[in-house]
Design an enzyme around this catalytic site. Structure first.
Site, mmCIF file in Angstrom:
data_model
loop_
_atom_site.group_PDB
_atom_site.id
_atom_site.type_symbol
_atom_site.label_atom_id
_atom_site.label_comp_id
_atom_site.label_asym_id
_atom_site.label_seq_id
_atom_site.Cartn_x
_atom_site.Cartn_y
_atom_site.Cartn_z
ATOM 1 N N LYS A 70 -7.042 42.602 67.272
ATOM 2 C CA LYS A 70 -5.718 41.951 66.594
ATOM 3 C C LYS A 70 -6.138 40.395 66.864
ATOM 4 C CE LYS A 70 -2.577 40.674 69.481
ATOM 5 N NZ LYS A 70 -1.699 39.652 69.531
ATOM 6 N N CYS A 164 4.730 36.246 72.844
ATOM 7 C CA CYS A 164 5.203 36.857 74.004
ATOM 8 C C CYS A 164 6.270 35.913 75.069
ATOM 9 C CB CYS A 164 3.860 37.443 74.898
ATOM 10 S SG CYS A 164 3.010 38.765 74.141
ATOM 11 N N PRO A 170 2.430 25.186 75.270
ATOM 12 C CA PRO A 170 2.541 23.866 74.536
ATOM 13 C C PRO A 170 1.633 23.998 73.424
ATOM 14 C CG PRO A 170 1.519 23.509 76.452
ATOM 15 C CD PRO A 170 2.024 25.045 76.692
#
Length: 449
Positions: A70, A164, A170
């Site tokens: 993924k 998530c 950041p």
């Protein structure tokens, strides 16, 4: 900064076909067509959330196929924006995250065709430099398109991404790294507005990452691949997915050295072309099935895998008492059968989540450490109703439910679907008792149907 930032001042006069930011909204006649409006508003519509119902106690046996990575697939899909022409990608996992990334590309006007684990991505029809904000907001990897758009076209506007719910993540490293390559960047109204001022092109530079962020490393590597001159990135991430993206870019004509080490040296190229490329196997999915064999005291085989990517987990499971054998170059056999390992498993150091306590696990948290008691200290698992709050914790709850007595009901399945292709189907083929049900037919704590 606001006075300096005007993307229209930096549109290359030598490339009249260069897409505009908000191109679809500015070109009135074209923008009114239903085809373009569909591109602009196309967002992957996920199925309603379901619950996974797991009945513990089953033994696993047989073979499971591991899907493409993924994390590699998301970065490579973004990397196709660096390339002119068509990229042909093999071993692409069918996941909600990869479908969202396809939506992001299509919202830019990119043509993507999907068929049985293969994708063809044609970027020559790209007609916007601002992807759909709703789609970008769904996944952290949505920000990956910033580097390719900026380096190839000299400007981009990208919404801040999602992903998530695991705390603050950041984008400062992305922004400071791109500024080191000559970009002017503003954050306005939840979006990153960026343009290159050196004739509409990024320039080579040097940047030291505060910490080896995978996303920042990949974004800056893509941005540097077409910048003028040489870029040196230090303290970069060394994960296999970073190396896989580097291999994709090299196959596209980029010059990247040092992938897999802490330093990358990239010599920018004027143009990259779409290659044919195979996504590496998902090492995290492979590890999940290895742990599934251990937690259920079973014997399974998995392929395709790259054993070198799994050395850390192999060491941990071997220390716990599992027998792990490499039967072919890309196949591992994992056995935790008591008859084969000569007893029960031993504890080792891991990280975990609080939801496991609902299943009866005795876990004591000490700052960033967790002390987990095994069965000898009365930590028997029993079925309960739990919630997957992110991708990997969701998979761990499925595994715990397979080892628990009784029925476990897991909410938040959409998190699991982001990173695991047909997880319950693969587990059922190995002998697990696991089913997917809509909310409406699952009632009561403990999973009464």
């Amino acid at each position: 900064m606001a006075l300096l930032f005007n993307p229209q001042n930096h549109i290359s006069q030598s490339n009249p076909e260069k897409p505009y930011i908000n191109f679809l909204r500015r070109t009135s006649a074209f923008a009114q067509s239903s085809h373009v409006q569909n591109l602009q508003t196309h967002v992957e519509k996920l199925a309603p959330d379901h619950k996974l119902v797991v009945v513990g106690g089953s033994k696993l046996s047989g073979h499971v196929n591991i899907s493409g990575s993924k994390n590699s697939a998301l970065a490579v899909l973004a990397g196709t924006l660096c390339c002119s022409g068509t990229s042909k990608l093999h071993n692409m996992p069918n996941l909600s995250d990869t479908r969202t990334m396809v939506s992001i590309l299509r919202s830019l006007g990119v043509r993507v065709q999907v068929s049985n684990g293969e994708m063809t991505v044609d970027t020559d029809g790209l007609c916007s430099l601002e992807p759909c904000s709703d789609a970008v907001g769904k996944i952290r990897a949505g920000l990956f398109v910033l580097g390719p758009l900026l380096t190839r076209f000299g400007e981009a506007v990208v919404a801040l991404p999602g992903g998530c719910d695991i705390g603050a993540r950041p984008v400062d490293l992305y922004i400071r790294g791109l500024r080191a390559l000559g970009a002017i960047i503003e954050l306005r109204n939840g979006k990153v507005h960026a343009c290159a001022v050196n004739g509409g092109k990024l320039v080579g530079g040097r940047f030291h990452l505060d910490y080896p962020s995978v996303g920042a490393t990949e974004t800056l590597m893509m941005a540097a691949s077409m910048a003028d001159g040489m870029t040196v990135l230090t303290n970069v991430a060394q994960e296999p997915e970073v190396v896989d993206l580097a291999h994709f870019l090299i196959r596209s004509g980029a010059h990247v050295e040092g992938a897999g080490s802490g330093k990358l040296v990239i010599n920018g190229r004027n143009q990259l072309h779409g290659p044919e490329f195979t996504i590496m196997p998902d090492r995290i999915e492979a590890g999940t099935f290895m742990v599934a064999a251990a937690i259920t005291r079973s014997h399974i085989s998995i392929s395709p895998v790259i054993p070198l990517h799994l050395l850390c987990l192999v060491d941990k499971l071997s220390a716990a008492g599992c027998k792990i054998m490499q039967s072919t170059p890309n196949t591992l056999e994992v056995s935790a059968l008591p008859a084969k390992i000569g007893g029960d498993l031993q504890g080792f150091d891991v990280k975990t989540v609080r939801e496991l306590q609902k299943l009866g696990a005795k876990i004591h948290l000490y700052g960033n450490n967790a002390l987990i008691h095994g069965k000898e200290q009365g930590s028997d698992l029993s079925g309960s109703q739990v919630v997957a709050t992110d991708l990997r914790s969701g998979a761990s709850l499925v595994l715990a439910g397979m080892a628990a007595e009784g029925i476990t009901v897991i909410d938040g399945v959409t998190h699991i679907d982001r990173g695991y292709e047909n997880l319950e189907m693969k587990l059922r083929c190995l002998g697990a008792d696991i089913r997917r049900h809509p909310f409406s037919i699952v009632t009561g704590t403990g999973g009464t149907i």
